[in-house]
Design an enzyme around this catalytic site. Structure first.
Site, PDB file in Angstrom:
ATOM      1  N   ASP A 115       1.209   6.746 -14.474  1.00 31.92           N
ATOM      2  CA  ASP A 115      -0.226   6.824 -14.712  1.00 31.92           C
ATOM      3  C   ASP A 115      -0.416   7.368 -16.133  1.00 31.92           C
ATOM      4  OD1 ASP A 115      -3.034   7.085 -14.300  1.00 31.92           O
ATOM      5  OD2 ASP A 115      -2.751   9.194 -13.747  1.00 31.92           O
ATOM      6  N   GLU A 139      -3.869   8.800 -17.751  1.00 34.52           N
ATOM      7  CA  GLU A 139      -4.743   9.957 -17.924  1.00 34.52           C
ATOM      8  C   GLU A 139      -4.428  11.042 -16.893  1.00 34.52           C
ATOM      9  OE1 GLU A 139      -8.987   8.776 -18.866  1.00 34.52           O
ATOM     10  OE2 GLU A 139      -8.097   6.841 -18.459  1.00 34.52           O
ATOM     11  N   GLU A 143      -7.794  12.976 -19.982  1.00 33.60           N
ATOM     12  CA  GLU A 143      -8.794  12.028 -19.497  1.00 33.60           C
ATOM     13  C   GLU A 143      -9.743  11.680 -20.649  1.00 33.60           C
ATOM     14  OE1 GLU A 143      -9.248  10.845 -16.353  1.00 33.60           O
ATOM     15  OE2 GLU A 143      -8.001  12.151 -15.095  1.00 33.60           O
ATOM     16  N   ARG A 153     -20.655   5.014 -14.566  1.00 34.93           N
ATOM     17  CA  ARG A 153     -20.400   5.136 -16.003  1.00 34.93           C
ATOM     18  C   ARG A 153     -21.094   4.007 -16.777  1.00 34.93           C
ATOM     19  NH1 ARG A 153     -13.904   6.063 -15.370  1.00 34.93           N
ATOM     20  NH2 ARG A 153     -13.858   8.342 -15.243  1.00 34.93           N
ATOM     21  N   SER A 180      -2.525   1.830 -15.167  1.00 33.43           N
ATOM     22  CA  SER A 180      -3.635   2.782 -15.235  1.00 33.43           C
ATOM     23  C   SER A 180      -4.969   2.130 -14.936  1.00 33.43           C
ATOM     24  CB  SER A 180      -3.673   3.383 -16.648  1.00 33.43           C
ATOM     25  OG  SER A 180      -4.861   4.104 -16.848  1.00 33.43           O
ATOM     26  N   ASP A 181      -5.895   2.939 -14.407  1.00 36.53           N
ATOM     27  CA  ASP A 181      -7.272   2.486 -14.205  1.00 36.53           C
ATOM     28  C   ASP A 181      -8.105   2.614 -15.478  1.00 36.53           C
ATOM     29  OD1 ASP A 181      -7.219   1.726 -11.446  1.00 36.53           O
ATOM     30  OD2 ASP A 181      -6.969   3.845 -10.970  1.00 36.53           O
ATOM     31  N   LYS A 198      -1.789  -1.904  -7.524  1.00 40.00           N
ATOM     32  CA  LYS A 198      -0.645  -1.060  -7.908  1.00 40.00           C
ATOM     33  C   LYS A 198       0.535  -1.273  -6.960  1.00 40.00           C
ATOM     34  CE  LYS A 198      -3.506   2.291 -10.271  1.00 40.00           C
ATOM     35  NZ  LYS A 198      -3.995   3.660 -10.424  1.00 40.00           N
ATOM     36  N   ASP A 254      -1.344  11.533 -10.787  1.00 42.24           N
ATOM     37  CA  ASP A 254      -1.971  12.838 -10.541  1.00 42.24           C
ATOM     38  C   ASP A 254      -3.136  12.806  -9.557  1.00 42.24           C
ATOM     39  OD1 ASP A 254      -3.668  11.494 -12.457  1.00 42.24           O
ATOM     40  OD2 ASP A 254      -4.616  13.416 -12.858  1.00 42.24           O
ATOM     41  N   ASN A 294      -6.259   7.812  -6.958  1.00 39.11           N
ATOM     42  CA  ASN A 294      -6.185   6.404  -7.376  1.00 39.11           C
ATOM     43  C   ASN A 294      -4.738   5.968  -7.673  1.00 39.11           C
ATOM     44  OD1 ASN A 294      -6.257   8.086  -9.704  1.00 39.11           O
ATOM     45  ND2 ASN A 294      -6.758   6.329 -10.973  1.00 39.11           N
TER      46      ASN A 294
HETATM   47 MG    MG Z   1      -4.695   9.992 -13.676  1.00 41.28          MG
END
Ligand code: MG
Length: 208
Positions: free
Chosen positions: A6, A8, A14, A45, A89-90, A132, A151, A154
């Protein structure tokens, strides 16, 4: 061996909280550590950016200034001496491609934004969401052992489907969801754990 990481919260800060603090938009500052449903998080967002009339180019000026965590570049270089490294990653390519370059040109699998004619974000294409586990199983069926690090919730499907999960400064829910994962609080510890696993793999053919 493949290391699927991952971005962030693991090897870089982040990005959205940086944007939230600059533009004083609370909907920007929320992260996957706060809201598990990524689609809902992104809708909020995007709506906030549209209301404020902020363009992708505005956001990129800040996102592109984000630096990896201290030692992250070296961490990835060491992993690369043991296998292939990919970041799953997202995040969005429009934000994080420069970060991947700063990390030594590592492969990044991420999402993409959609823009309106004014350059304001109008939507997003989630290439990664729900994928994923499929990416991991693809690597596995190609004969690779997969170690992963994440972490937040997700990252659950990534960590739950890999051969060797490392939970990096995890949220409590992730710790409970992946109880067999190794918990690391710093990159030195995570590296040591991955190195030991690689030695086992070379000696016994298994990561554990
Ligand atoms: Mg993360």
């Amino acid at each position: 061996m493949i290391f699927a990481l991952d971005l962030e919260g693991c090897i870089a800060p982040e990005i959205w909280p940086v944007l939230g603090a600059t533009y004083r938009l609370p909907d920007f500052a929320l992260t996957t550590r706060d809201i598990g449903d990524f689609d809902e998080l992104m809708q909020r967002r995007v709506a906030a950016a549209r209301r404020a009339g902020i363009t992708l180019a505005d956001l990129q000026k800040l996102a592109h200034a984000v630096e990896p965590y201290l030692g992250a570049r070296e961490f990835i270089a060491r992993l690369r001496s043991m296998g292939n490294v990919v970041i799953i990653s997202d995040t969005f390519h429009e934000f994080s491609d420069p970060l991947a370059a700063k990390l030594g040109g590592v492969n990044l699998f991420a999402n993409r934004f959609e823009l309106d004619e004014k350059g304001i974000i109008s939507g997003f294409k989630l290439r990664i969401r729900g994928q994923k586990e499929r990416i991991v199983s693809g690597f596995k069926s190609a004969g690779f052992k997969v170690a992963a690090m994440g972490d937040s919730m997700n990252d659950f499907s990534l960590l739950n489907s890999c051969d060797l999960p490392v939970l990096y400064r995890p949220v409590d829910a992730l710790r409970q969801a992946v109880p067999h994962g190794h918990v690391s609080d710093n990159l030195d510890d995570a590296l040591e754990y991955f190195e030991a696993a690689k030695r086992r793999l070379d000696e016994t053919g298994d990561l554990r």
